[in-house]
Design an enzyme around this catalytic site. Structure first.
Site, PDB file in Angstrom:
ATOM      1  N   LYS A  60      -6.012  24.312   6.990  1.00 22.89           N
ATOM      2  CA  LYS A  60      -7.009  23.323   6.157  1.00 22.89           C
ATOM      3  C   LYS A  60      -5.933  22.957   5.520  1.00 22.89           C
ATOM      4  O   LYS A  60      -5.714  21.835   4.723  1.00 22.89           O
ATOM      5  CB  LYS A  60      -8.223  23.432   5.823  1.00 22.89           C
ATOM      6  CG  LYS A  60      -8.675  22.031   5.410  1.00 22.89           C
ATOM      7  CD  LYS A  60      -9.339  20.752   6.274  1.00 22.89           C
ATOM      8  CE  LYS A  60      -9.427  19.187   5.261  1.00 22.89           C
ATOM      9  NZ  LYS A  60      -9.292  18.163   6.582  1.00 22.89           N
ATOM     10  N   GLU A  79     -17.767  16.562   4.861  1.00 20.52           N
ATOM     11  CA  GLU A  79     -16.258  17.448   4.448  1.00 20.52           C
ATOM     12  C   GLU A  79     -17.161  17.360   2.870  1.00 20.52           C
ATOM     13  O   GLU A  79     -17.307  18.123   2.326  1.00 20.52           O
ATOM     14  CB  GLU A  79     -15.038  16.643   4.681  1.00 20.52           C
ATOM     15  CG  GLU A  79     -14.201  17.121   6.086  1.00 20.52           C
ATOM     16  CD  GLU A  79     -13.327  16.787   5.308  1.00 20.52           C
ATOM     17  OE1 GLU A  79     -12.840  16.119   4.535  1.00 20.52           O
ATOM     18  OE2 GLU A  79     -12.516  17.977   5.991  1.00 20.52           O
ATOM     19  N   GLY A 130      -0.359   4.413   0.362  1.00 19.45           N
ATOM     20  CA  GLY A 130      -1.583   5.354   0.578  1.00 19.45           C
ATOM     21  C   GLY A 130      -0.093   6.676   2.318  1.00 19.45           C
ATOM     22  O   GLY A 130       0.958   6.782   1.487  1.00 19.45           O
ATOM     23  N   TYR A 131      -1.452   7.135   3.212  1.00 16.92           N
ATOM     24  CA  TYR A 131      -0.062   8.135   3.533  1.00 16.92           C
ATOM     25  C   TYR A 131       0.625   7.300   4.496  1.00 16.92           C
ATOM     26  O   TYR A 131       1.695   7.038   4.509  1.00 16.92           O
ATOM     27  CB  TYR A 131      -1.052   8.598   4.424  1.00 16.92           C
ATOM     28  CG  TYR A 131      -2.358   9.487   3.626  1.00 16.92           C
ATOM     29  CD1 TYR A 131      -1.434  10.888   3.431  1.00 16.92           C
ATOM     30  CD2 TYR A 131      -4.049   9.224   3.046  1.00 16.92           C
ATOM     31  CE1 TYR A 131      -2.115  11.445   2.763  1.00 16.92           C
ATOM     32  CE2 TYR A 131      -4.434  10.476   2.701  1.00 16.92           C
ATOM     33  CZ  TYR A 131      -3.680  11.069   3.096  1.00 16.92           C
ATOM     34  OH  TYR A 131      -4.578  12.239   2.136  1.00 16.92           O
ATOM     35  N   GLN A 188      -3.524  11.611   9.862  1.00 18.09           N
ATOM     36  CA  GLN A 188      -1.784  12.309  10.701  1.00 18.09           C
ATOM     37  C   GLN A 188      -1.686  10.435  11.304  1.00 18.09           C
ATOM     38  O   GLN A 188      -0.714  10.578  11.724  1.00 18.09           O
ATOM     39  CB  GLN A 188      -3.151  13.027  11.884  1.00 18.09           C
ATOM     40  CG  GLN A 188      -1.898  13.574  12.525  1.00 18.09           C
ATOM     41  CD  GLN A 188      -3.036  14.669  13.323  1.00 18.09           C
ATOM     42  OE1 GLN A 188      -1.599  15.585  14.139  1.00 18.09           O
ATOM     43  NE2 GLN A 188      -4.470  15.514  13.742  1.00 18.09           N
ATOM     44  N   GLY A 197       1.228  -1.120   0.499  1.00 11.79           N
ATOM     45  CA  GLY A 197       0.001  -0.049  -0.402  1.00 11.79           C
ATOM     46  C   GLY A 197       0.967   1.558  -0.232  1.00 11.79           C
ATOM     47  O   GLY A 197       1.615   1.093   0.669  1.00 11.79           O
TER      48      GLY A 197
HETATM   49  P1  FAD Z   1      -4.555   4.906   2.554  1.00  9.47           P
HETATM   50  O1  FAD Z   1      -4.324   6.603   2.700  1.00  9.47           O
HETATM   51  O2  FAD Z   1      -6.282   4.780   2.003  1.00  9.47           O
HETATM   52  O3  FAD Z   1      -4.030   4.004   1.081  1.00  9.47           O
HETATM   53  C1  FAD Z   1      -4.074   2.247   1.166  1.00  9.47           C
HETATM   54  C2  FAD Z   1      -3.153   2.114  -0.162  1.00  9.47           C
HETATM   55  O4  FAD Z   1      -2.846   1.252  -0.243  1.00  9.47           O
HETATM   56  C3  FAD Z   1      -3.937   2.590  -1.804  1.00  9.47           C
HETATM   57  O5  FAD Z   1      -3.051   2.878  -2.314  1.00  9.47           O
HETATM   58  C4  FAD Z   1      -4.783   1.848  -1.885  1.00  9.47           C
HETATM   59  O6  FAD Z   1      -4.592   2.475  -3.475  1.00  9.47           O
HETATM   60  C5  FAD Z   1      -3.477   0.501  -1.729  1.00  9.47           C
HETATM   61  N1  FAD Z   1      -4.387  -0.293  -1.764  1.00  9.47           N
HETATM   62  C6  FAD Z   1      -5.719  -0.962  -0.963  1.00  9.47           C
HETATM   63  N2  FAD Z   1      -5.903  -2.338  -0.774  1.00  9.47           N
HETATM   64  C7  FAD Z   1      -5.131  -2.447  -2.087  1.00  9.47           C
HETATM   65  C8  FAD Z   1      -4.906  -3.792  -2.435  1.00  9.47           C
HETATM   66  N3  FAD Z   1      -4.847  -5.007  -2.509  1.00  9.47           N
HETATM   67  N4  FAD Z   1      -3.671  -4.591  -3.090  1.00  9.47           N
HETATM   68  C9  FAD Z   1      -2.193  -3.102  -3.229  1.00  9.47           C
HETATM   69  N5  FAD Z   1      -2.572  -1.811  -2.857  1.00  9.47           N
HETATM   70  C10 FAD Z   1      -3.761  -1.639  -2.146  1.00  9.47           C
HETATM   71  N6  FAD Z   1      -7.410  11.779   7.987  1.00  9.47           N
HETATM   72  C11 FAD Z   1      -7.583  13.548   7.993  1.00  9.47           C
HETATM   73  O7  FAD Z   1      -5.878  13.219   9.512  1.00  9.47           O
HETATM   74  N7  FAD Z   1      -7.791  14.372   8.126  1.00  9.47           N
HETATM   75  C12 FAD Z   1      -8.633  14.001   7.269  1.00  9.47           C
HETATM   76  O8  FAD Z   1      -8.869  15.962   6.828  1.00  9.47           O
HETATM   77  C13 FAD Z   1      -9.480  13.819   6.562  1.00  9.47           C
HETATM   78  N8  FAD Z   1      -9.884  13.880   5.755  1.00  9.47           N
HETATM   79  C14 FAD Z   1     -10.629  12.526   4.875  1.00  9.47           C
HETATM   80  C15 FAD Z   1     -11.309  12.801   3.780  1.00  9.47           C
HETATM   81  C16 FAD Z   1     -12.059  12.002   3.429  1.00  9.47           C
HETATM   82  C17 FAD Z   1     -13.244  11.871   2.118  1.00  9.47           C
HETATM   83  C18 FAD Z   1     -11.593  10.381   3.633  1.00  9.47           C
HETATM   84  C19 FAD Z   1     -12.383   9.502   2.481  1.00  9.47           C
HETATM   85  C20 FAD Z   1     -10.772   9.809   4.641  1.00  9.47           C
HETATM   86  C21 FAD Z   1     -10.578  11.335   5.088  1.00  9.47           C
HETATM   87  N9  FAD Z   1      -9.358  11.219   6.445  1.00  9.47           N
HETATM   88  C22 FAD Z   1      -8.594  12.471   7.141  1.00  9.47           C
HETATM   89  C23 FAD Z   1      -8.640   9.330   6.752  1.00  9.47           C
HETATM   90  C24 FAD Z   1      -7.835   9.384   5.745  1.00  9.47           C
HETATM   91  O9  FAD Z   1      -7.801   9.231   4.469  1.00  9.47           O
HETATM   92  C25 FAD Z   1      -7.323   8.126   6.225  1.00  9.47           C
HETATM   93  O10 FAD Z   1      -7.653   7.455   7.624  1.00  9.47           O
HETATM   94  C26 FAD Z   1      -5.993   7.302   5.854  1.00  9.47           C
HETATM   95  O11 FAD Z   1      -5.655   7.724   3.761  1.00  9.47           O
HETATM   96  C27 FAD Z   1      -5.441   6.012   6.094  1.00  9.47           C
HETATM   97  O12 FAD Z   1      -4.223   6.308   5.876  1.00  9.47           O
HETATM   98  P2  FAD Z   1      -3.361   4.782   4.718  1.00  9.47           P
HETATM   99  O13 FAD Z   1      -2.277   4.296   4.980  1.00  9.47           O
HETATM  100  O14 FAD Z   1      -4.260   3.679   5.531  1.00  9.47           O
HETATM  101  O15 FAD Z   1      -4.445   4.114   3.747  1.00  9.47           O
END
Ligand code: FAD
Length: 405
Positions: free
Chosen positions: A378, A170, A12-13, A319, A10
């Site tokens: 923001k 939001e 993501g963040y 965060q 993954g």
């Molecule tokens: P993500 O950032 O979602 O990344 C997951 C990654 O894994 C993605 O690139 C995806 O493509 C990849 N992936 C998924 N499944 C697979 C797979 N099977 N194989 C390979 N790759 C895969 N949080 C805040 O702190 N502040 C905010 O203002 C805020 N606003 C938000 C607004 C919205 C509309 C949403 C939906 C969420 C918001 N959040 C906010 C929450 C925040 O976005 C999530 O908590 C954060 O993205 C989690 O990070 P992560 O690294 O766990 O996953």
């Protein structure tokens, strides 16, 4: 000697933070690092409500992963993980498999519909770039179709948002700005459009300061949003939703668009791979490892960290995912160099909830903020996330600078 193999699932963040910090913390000879992601781009999940409403182009929310990693130290694999075989230290991908010595699971979360009938089938969820595009295009289609029909169906123009939590609010904020534009673009009378937020809990934005919540509700109501608080969605149907306020107070709300924004659970791979989890989220140990698996770190929306002060899990946020990524990178370097692991401690820097491009509410550095100041904050938070991963050049390319409205 074979180099230890670190696989990060993954980008993501959490995953990108781990990767970009790890590439600085370890030498090319210390480990082989592989980063796996479904797409060759990262998307800012926290901006998806804007892409969904159509207030920000979907290409603005994503960037190439190869541009922010050191490709001489990290091998990027575009692939979809389907299962982790912990005994065999293997990750199964849709195409092929990868062995690992150390694994970081940062696959984000999935929409949780709590078993409510029909929601998976008939409601949209704000989950990734493509689902955001689908929502935007669906809403635009409803507006475009409305005026082409002989017998006008006003319910086409009703948008229901399930959930008055962070994501729901939001998204409503963006809709508040986008609807007047859509009305103009498609010659639709603003009075015909209904935006309804349905929330089962007795309040909007639980956990937020009541004064800020009051501000948000007043702002959104002024933009035309109707709140149905203490009202549970019982079913999603092809025509809208069925809600209930009490036992006997059941009602159908017809709507052309239903967006479910009320729940999140961990990635389905977590349970499929046999990790002990609560709603797909693993309660990780102090070093962010899965209990019983010394070589597997789980971070972001698929992990669960308890806030000892209130004995409840921290809400899943970008965060916390980024802070976890930083600690995991250091802990992986420590494991490679036989050093002691670091304990994760969440440092809550505050939360700002946008109410459209020009307004917001929040608490930052212990201070309550509303309006332009909060909106400015923001955007600074959004830019900071870009900076932490891709430095100043990424901020210059993707940052938000329309702050002086
Ligand atoms: P993500 O950032 O979602 O990344 C997951 C990654 O894994 C993605 O690139 C995806 O493509 C990849 N992936 C998924 N499944 C697979 C797979 N099977 N194989 C390979 N790759 C895969 N949080 C805040 O702190 N502040 C905010 O203002 C805020 N606003 C938000 C607004 C919205 C509309 C949403 C939906 C969420 C918001 N959040 C906010 C929450 C925040 O976005 C999530 O908590 C954060 O993205 C989690 O990070 P992560 O690294 O766990 O996953």
């Amino acid at each position: 000697m074979r180099k230890p193999k670190i696989v990060i699932l993954g980008a993501g963040y959490g995953g990108l933070m781990t990767a970009t910090r790890l590439q600085k913390a370890v030498g090319a000879n210390d480990a082989e690092i592989i980063l796996v992601n479904k797409n060759d781009y990262h998307y800012e999940t926290t901006w998806l409500h804007e892409a969904s409403a159509g207030t920000l182009h979907h290409d603005r929310v994503r960037y190439d992963i190869s541009k922010v990693i050191d490709n001489s130290k990290i091998e990027f694999v575009k692939g979809t993980a389907v299962e982790i075989k912990t005994e065999e230290k293997k990750v199964l991908l849709e195409k092929g498999e990868l062995e690992y010595d150390y694994l970081v699971v940062s696959l984000g979360g999935e929409s949780e519909t709590f078993g409510i009938k029909g929601l998976k089938e008939y409601a949209f969820s704000i989950s990734n770039v493509n689902s955001a595009r689908q929502i935007r295009e669906h809403i635009e289609y409803q507006f475009a179709t409305y005026n082409t029909e002989k017998e006008k169906d006003d319910t086409r123009l009703t948008i229901v948002v399930g959930g008055a939590g962070f994501t729901g609010i939001e998204f409503l904020g963006e809709l508040g700005n986008r609807i007047p534009e859509l009305c103009k673009e498609y010659d639709v009378d603003f009075e015909k459009v209904k935006v309804i937020c349905v929330e089962a809990a007795p309040m909007v934005l639980p956990g937020f300061d009541p004064e800020l919540v009051e501000y948000a509700v007043a702002h959104l109501e002024k933009k035309g949003v109707q709140f149905r608080i203490g009202t549970a969605i019982k079913e999603g149907t092809p025509d809208g939703i069925i809600v209930a306020k009490g036992e006997n107070d059941v009602e159908e709300i017809k709507a052309g668009t239903v967006v479910w924004a009320a729940g999140i659970r961990g990635n389905a791979i977590i349970e499929k791979s046999g990790f002990e989890a609560m709603r797909g989220r693993v309660k990780v140990d102090a070093n962010l490892r899965a209990p019983g698996h010394d070589n597997i770190f789980i971070i972001g929306d698929s992990s669960l960290v308890i806030n000892e002060e209130i004995d409840r899990p921290y809400p899943p946020t970008a965060q916390i995912a980024m802070q976890q990524g930083e600690v995991v990178a250091r802990n992986l370097a420590a494991l490679l160099h036989n050093k002691e692991l670091e304990t994760f401690k969440y440092d809550n820097k505050g939360t700002v909830c946008s109410l459209g491009d020009d307004d917001a509410i929040g608490v930052a550095f212990g201070k309550k903020l509303v309006g332009t100041k909060a909106s400015f904050m923001k955007k600074m938070i959004d830019n900071r996330a870009l900076y932490m991963i891709g430095g100043a050049s990424l901020v210059a390319k993707k940052g938000k600078f329309n702050v002086l409205k």
